[in-house]
Design a protein around this motif. Structure first.
Motif, short mmCIF file in Angstrom:
data_model
loop_
_atom_site.label_atom_id
_atom_site.label_comp_id
_atom_site.label_asym_id
_atom_site.label_seq_id
_atom_site.Cartn_x
_atom_site.Cartn_y
_atom_site.Cartn_z
N LYS B 341 23.90 46.82 40.14
CA LYS B 341 23.80 47.96 39.22
C LYS B 341 24.54 47.69 37.93
O LYS B 341 24.14 48.11 36.86
CB LYS B 341 24.34 49.21 39.89
CG LYS B 341 23.32 49.82 40.82
CD LYS B 341 23.81 51.12 41.43
CE LYS B 341 23.02 51.40 42.68
NZ LYS B 341 23.83 52.06 43.69
N GLN B 342 25.69 46.96 38.05
CA GLN B 342 26.49 46.72 36.86
C GLN B 342 26.03 45.47 36.13
O GLN B 342 26.04 45.42 34.92
CB GLN B 342 27.96 46.54 37.24
CG GLN B 342 28.59 47.76 37.87
CD GLN B 342 29.07 48.74 36.83
OE1 GLN B 342 29.10 48.42 35.65
NE2 GLN B 342 29.40 49.94 37.24
N GLN B 343 25.66 44.42 36.89
CA GLN B 343 25.46 43.13 36.25
C GLN B 343 24.05 42.59 36.35
O GLN B 343 23.73 41.61 35.70
CB GLN B 343 26.43 42.11 36.87
CG GLN B 343 27.86 42.52 36.70
CD GLN B 343 28.79 41.65 37.52
OE1 GLN B 343 28.37 40.72 38.17
NE2 GLN B 343 30.06 41.98 37.50
N GLY B 344 23.22 43.21 37.17
CA GLY B 344 21.92 42.61 37.39
C GLY B 344 20.75 43.38 36.81
O GLY B 344 19.68 42.83 36.62
N LEU B 345 20.96 44.68 36.55
CA LEU B 345 19.82 45.50 36.18
C LEU B 345 20.15 46.46 35.05
O LEU B 345 21.31 46.82 34.85
CB LEU B 345 19.39 46.36 37.39
CG LEU B 345 18.76 45.66 38.58
CD1 LEU B 345 18.72 46.62 39.75
CD2 LEU B 345 17.37 45.17 38.23
N PHE B 346 19.11 46.84 34.34
CA PHE B 346 19.24 47.98 33.44
C PHE B 346 18.64 49.15 34.20
O PHE B 346 17.43 49.35 34.20
CB PHE B 346 18.48 47.73 32.14
CG PHE B 346 19.03 46.57 31.37
CD1 PHE B 346 20.08 46.75 30.50
CD2 PHE B 346 18.51 45.30 31.57
CE1 PHE B 346 20.61 45.67 29.81
CE2 PHE B 346 19.04 44.22 30.88
CZ PHE B 346 20.09 44.40 30.00
N THR B 347 19.51 49.89 34.89
CA THR B 347 19.00 50.88 35.83
C THR B 347 18.19 51.98 35.15
O THR B 347 17.35 52.60 35.78
CB THR B 347 20.15 51.53 36.62
OG1 THR B 347 21.15 51.93 35.70
CG2 THR B 347 20.71 50.57 37.63
N LEU B 357 12.51 40.87 31.07
CA LEU B 357 13.52 40.73 30.02
C LEU B 357 13.89 39.28 29.68
O LEU B 357 13.93 38.91 28.50
CB LEU B 357 14.76 41.53 30.38
CG LEU B 357 15.67 41.73 29.18
CD1 LEU B 357 15.16 42.86 28.32
CD2 LEU B 357 17.09 41.98 29.63
N PRO B 358 14.17 38.41 30.67
CA PRO B 358 14.58 37.06 30.27
C PRO B 358 13.43 36.19 29.76
O PRO B 358 13.65 35.11 29.25
CB PRO B 358 15.16 36.46 31.57
CG PRO B 358 15.04 37.50 32.62
CD PRO B 358 14.18 38.59 32.11
N VAL B 407 13.78 43.29 42.56
CA VAL B 407 13.51 43.28 41.11
C VAL B 407 14.41 42.24 40.42
O VAL B 407 13.96 41.48 39.56
CB VAL B 407 13.71 44.68 40.49
CG1 VAL B 407 13.67 44.60 38.97
CG2 VAL B 407 12.63 45.63 40.99
N VAL B 408 15.68 42.21 40.84
CA VAL B 408 16.59 41.22 40.25
C VAL B 408 16.06 39.81 40.53
O VAL B 408 16.01 38.95 39.64
CB VAL B 408 18.02 41.35 40.84
CG1 VAL B 408 18.93 40.29 40.22
CG2 VAL B 408 18.58 42.72 40.58
N LEU B 409 15.64 39.59 41.78
CA LEU B 409 15.10 38.28 42.14
C LEU B 409 13.86 37.95 41.32
O LEU B 409 13.71 36.84 40.80
CB LEU B 409 14.76 38.25 43.63
CG LEU B 409 15.96 38.12 44.55
CD1 LEU B 409 15.55 38.28 46.00
CD2 LEU B 409 16.62 36.76 44.34
#
Lengths: 319, 502
Positions: B341-347, B357-358, B407-409
């Motif tokens: 939530k803090q470092q992997g996604l724009f919630t 995004l990348p 989603v992060v993956l």
């Protein structure tokens, strides 16, 4: 998780601020004989009362993770309203003071109403208010208007034990705010609302009431600042209050108060107020161009926030 | 099963959200002074049940009997007054305030109207903490405490309200091994004092350690409630997922290939000290160790997030220097962070934007986004990872933990990484999604990707890793082959250098 450096980490900024004040006083006394006189020092303290009263109110709001951008405009309107109401007549003093304070309180409660009930952000509400209050003031007059009663005006220069009574008054306000924040349930709830709103709500804290409280007190103190200006100027001058909110916010932040809310001390804010006031005074004493003052304040502000950052991220990381 | 000893009975509870049944005729009862585990996948209805118990939601049907009194529903305030406290995973503490202020937040002890009696509050807080056998300076700011201590502050908060029933929602998710022991000790002492605990956890070994009874929920329905006595792990797992345990960890079928990432004697300003590491194509290397042993720091160093003070990193035999994560990403290294939530996604952004995004450069031409290309990429991710989503325009915050992790993956897979560092890949993810993530990790290694997996869950480390590295105090203390590793061995090495407890 490093208890030993605890105190320093938490209070380093306050120490820095007060050391800077000390440096300014030292520099001032080297460059000018007039600087380190009782007269000049008490004078600076009296000036600090103006920024300080407003800044203490602003601090309460910022502690709840809010902001009040309207206090400069409210100070302006308060000067005008009180001057018009007083109109040089000693019999009107109580009435003028009372109504001006009521105006201030009313404006603050209205801010809180819009934030609480319409779910608007404090930034938007008070930004709008900045222009509305300023608009009202400039509609009333663009030139000095009204008059202070003589007795009221004399309060500015009155002294007790060589110290202007305004300084005592400011001391009293400071103690009251410190008492409110440290000793009362209201104060603890102010920190909680700013520290973590969700937790505050879950803990049954009356968040809306707290907002009515802080915005009310903030605007009330702005009205008080307006009255202090009437004491000083003797007339309702619409120039008063310009950019006061910005100076107040700077003082609050360089005093170590987090703009994200939940963290800050009265001691720190007073340090910030003294630092700004001494800077102004020193620049005047040294005969530096007044425009430089803004530049210097801006630099102090950035430096303060930069210094504040390590402890801030330290907090976030371990939260 | 009527029993005088029952403190709580929730009978025939049903609850629907816009037509979807979250709970369907669920009954659960807890004996006074016992630890009752509540298990099930995400979406099984655990949290809905807890929300009803905490008064946050009212059931559509059913009754709640607490301490012998029947209720249709009650408010959160009433629940607290009855003696029901819920400790959520996201701790309800104000980190800027002191321990004592947090314990009494909203219920400050007053001297007279509005004025706080700090001395009495401190006294009372000290008494509560002493009762749990822990020593903290109650004037300390909560934000300065470790999460384990923060959790204990939460528990004392519940005790200060004279709670008879404490619900702990995934309390272990934020704790490291030795901290867990302390929690268990506290739970035991709460039990001895007649407090009832409802313990929710994904980690079954904890359930076996601590629980007296267990209730399994699945898809909003009650599967089974039974005593822990004689229950086997396999039985419990199959009750939860309807799948056998052996199937949870996919067998390694990939061939270990050439060396891809090597580190020689790397140290950083943080605690990392002279770490050597080799990673080959097609393998999953597990990185075990206590929280604070340097696992995350090692990941950050390999990813270019922390500067090396000594040592070197080689990628496919060539020496590389990453001055920032962007360099590492360009060299096909990805980091799936621990705290998504803090470092992997724009919630607050839609799924689509998060995934692309990348790789925005790839899906755009002349600065303009090619929406169709974007959508087809998202669609392919959806299939590849079986992300369940109503629409690609849905904000990520509305997805379950498992789907968020997917989603992060998905986001990183589109950058075509060759090395993936995963920090706690299945934290806060339900059993079903865990299984899918494990399978995906296996499939990726079969395609020649190397995975470095940091995990606090030993079964995961043991079940999935081809090799296991154990860290302690910033060093890798041992390397274990899959076959020779066991939980005991890992713990032994991980606690080897432990001189001081946190």
């Amino acid at each position: 998780m490093t208890p030993k450096s605890n105190f320093l980490q938490k209070h380093s900024l306050i120490l820095v601020v007060y050391s800077l004040v000390f440096v300014l006083i030292t520099v001032g006394s080297i460059y000018s004989e007039r600087f380190l006189t009782l007269r000049n020092l008490t004078n600076v303290l009296r000036q600090a009362a103006y920024l300080g009263t407003a800044a203490l109110g602003e601090m309460l709001v910022i502690l709840t993770a809010g902001i009040d951008l309207s206090i400069g405009s409210l100070v302006k309107l308060s000067v005008l309203v009180s001057a018009i109401l007083m109109d040089g007549n000693p019999d009107n003093v109580m009435m003028a003071v009372g109504l001006t304070l009521a105006l201030g309180l009313g404006v603050g409660l209205l801010h809180a109403f819009f934030i609480n009930e319409l779910n608007l952000s404090p930034f938007v509400v008070t930004f709008a208010s900045l222009f509305i209050l300023q608009g009202i003031s400039l509609t009333i007059t663009t030139k000095p208007i009204g008059r202070s009663s003589k007795d009221f005006l004399l309060l500015y220069s009155q002294k007790f034990l060589e110290v202007p009574i305004i300084v005592y008054f400011f001391g009293l306000v400071t103690l009251l705010v410190a008492f409110l924040l440290n000793m009362t349930v209201f104060g603890k709830h102010v920190y909680a609302v700013g520290g973590n709103l969700t937790v505050a709500e879950l803990s049954g804290i009356p968040v809306k009431k707290i907002r009515y409280g802080v915005y009310g007190i903030c605007s009330l103190l702005a009205a008080v600042t307006g009255l202090l200006w009437l004491m000083r100027m003797g007339v309702g001058d619409p120039v008063i209050g310009k950019e006061l909110e910005l100076n107040a916010i700077i003082a609050v932040v360089i005093g170590g108060t987090s703009l994200f809310g939940g963290r800050g001390t009265v001691t720190g804010v007073i340090g910030g107020v003294l630092l700004l006031t001494f800077t102004d005074n020193l620049l005047v004493v040294l005969g530096v161009n007044q425009f430089v003052s803004g530049l210097v304040k801006g630099l102090i502000f950035v430096a303060a926030v930069a210094l504040y950052k390590p402890s801030e991220s330290f907090q976030r990381a371990t939260a | 099963m009527k029993d005088d000893q029952l403190i709580l009975e929730m009978n025939n509870i049903s609850k629907s959200f816009s037509g979807v049944k979250a709970l369907d005729d669920v009954s659960i009862s807890c004996k006074k002074g016992s630890v009752h585990a509540l298990v099930g996948e995400n979406g099984a209805g655990k949290s809905t049940l807890i929300k009803i118990l905490s008064g946050a939601q009212r059931p559509d049907k059913g009754t709640i009997c607490f301490k012998g009194k029947n209720y249709e529903s009650f408010s959160t305030r009433e629940a607290l007054n009855f003696g029901i406290s819920v400790i959520y995973q996201e701790l309800a503490l104000v980190s800027e305030m002191s321990v004592v202020e947090n314990i009494f937040l909203g219920r400050e002890i007053r001297r007279t109207v509005g004025i706080i009696d700090s001395a009495r509050m401190r006294q009372e807080a000290n008494r509560l903490l002493e009762q749990m056998g822990i020593k903290i300076n109650v004037k300390r700011e909560v934000g300065e405490l470790s999460v384990a201590y923060q959790q204990m502050v939460e528990i004392s908060k519940a005790l200060s309200r004279n709670a008879d029933l404490i619900v702990m929602d995934e309390p272990s998710a934020i704790l490291a091994g030795h901290e867990l022991e302390q929690l268990f000790r506290i739970i035991q002492s709460l039990k001895d004092n007649g407090v009832t605990i409802i313990y929710i956890s994904h980690r079954l070994e904890e359930v076996f350690r601590i629980a007296d009874e267990v209730t399994v929920l699945k898809d909003g329905q009650h599967v089974v409630t039974r005593s822990m006595e004689g229950l086997t792990r396999a039985e419990l797992v199959s009750a939860m997922v309807g799948r056998k345990l052996e199937e949870v960890f996919p067998k390694s079928e990939s061939k270990v290939g050439e060396r891809i990432l090597e580190a020689y004697g790397i140290s950083t300003d943080t605690i990392l000290q002279k770490v050597n590491l080799k990673l080959h194509r097609g393998e999953i290397v597990g990185l075990a160790g206590m929280v604070g042993s340097g696992r995350t720091e090692l990941a950050r160093a390999l990813f270019g997030a922390d500067k090396l003070t000594s040592g070197e990193i080689k990628l496919m035999g060539e020496r590389v220097e990453f001055s920032s994560p962007a360099d590492a990403i360009r060299k096909k290294i990805s980091l799936v962070p621990e705290d998504r939530k803090q470092q992997g996604l724009f919630t607050a952004l839609p799924i689509k934007n998060n995934i692309t995004l990348p790789i925005l450069k790839k899906v755009s031409r002349w600065f303009l986004l090619n929406r169709k290309m974007e959508s087809s990429l998202v669609e392919s991710s959806k299939k590849q990872l079986s992300i369940s989503m109503a629409s690609e325009h849905l904000d990520v915050q509305f997805l379950s933990g498992g789907n968020q992790q997917k989603v992060v993956l998905a986001k990183w897979l589109h950058t075509k990484p060759e090395v993936i560092i995963m920090d706690e890949p299945t934290r806060g993810v339900d059993v079903g999604a865990k299984f899918e993530i494990y399978q995906l990790m296996r499939r990726l290694t079969e395609e020649g990707i190397a995975i470095l997996m940091i995990s606090s869950e030993l079964p995961e480390i043991l079940g999935l890793s081809d090799r296991i590295l154990v860290m302690s105090e910033g060093r890798i203390v041992v390397e274990l082959e899959h076959a020779e590793a066991s939980e005991e061995k890992i713990i032994e090495y991980a606690t080897m250098g432990e001189s001081k407890a946190a």
